[in-house]
Design an enzyme around this catalytic site. Sequence first.
Site, mmCIF file in Angstrom:
data_model
loop_
_atom_site.group_PDB
_atom_site.id
_atom_site.type_symbol
_atom_site.label_atom_id
_atom_site.label_comp_id
_atom_site.label_asym_id
_atom_site.label_seq_id
_atom_site.Cartn_x
_atom_site.Cartn_y
_atom_site.Cartn_z
ATOM 1 N N SER A 105 -51.416 88.766 -48.045
ATOM 2 C CA SER A 105 -50.126 89.555 -48.141
ATOM 3 C C SER A 105 -50.017 90.395 -46.492
ATOM 4 O O SER A 105 -50.135 90.172 -45.635
ATOM 5 C CB SER A 105 -49.456 90.355 -49.257
ATOM 6 N N LYS A 136 -34.964 82.367 -49.871
ATOM 7 C CA LYS A 136 -34.494 82.930 -48.561
ATOM 8 C C LYS A 136 -35.406 83.947 -47.670
ATOM 9 O O LYS A 136 -35.305 84.276 -46.167
ATOM 10 C CB LYS A 136 -32.487 84.356 -48.927
#
Length: 203
Positions: A105, A136
């Site tokens: 990540s 989004k």
Amino acid sequence: MVRMRKKFMLILPLLLLFGVSIITSVKGEGSLVYTIEIQGTIDSGIANFIEKSIEKAEAKNAPLIIKIDTPGGLLSATETIVKRMLDSKIKTVVWVTPPGRWAYSAGTFILLASDVAAMDDATIIGAAQPRPEDPKTTEAMVGWIREIASFRGRPPEVAENFVRTNLTLGPENALKSGVIELRARSVQDILYYIGMPDASVEQ
């Protein structure tokens, strides 16, 4: 002729002294490399530590090796670190190490933002899809990671899949795909790669 010879003999020690000072100065340049270790969740404290470390390295014009082992972390902290690395005036090396560790990540974003990306044996990177998943936010992170990769000359399509599909890569495949430049088992491997095999290393 005799006068000229005497003048030359007087000037010669000064020339030799000047020459020695130049040689010493040149030899001293690029002789230091800093290293830091990052472990655990990427948060504001780690972001501040990396910023200060880059600042110190810039003051000495010394490359900075960032040893990293992280499961990920805060987006705000990651943004701070990435921006500082992209703006840095010195060479940054991010090295996933020791064996068995990872840079998931946020760690993958930081790795891609480095000048030189390196991985130790049995390490892994990727899995950078934001949580909780939101279309989004995912698209925003896809665009950002592509730009970081492109800026550093790494394949944006591979970087995109770290976010979009949670792609993970070990050192062999990361090297083949062009995501990293080096498989490193020691600091010395990195020093050779950046052309500073005899540098002093300071943590």
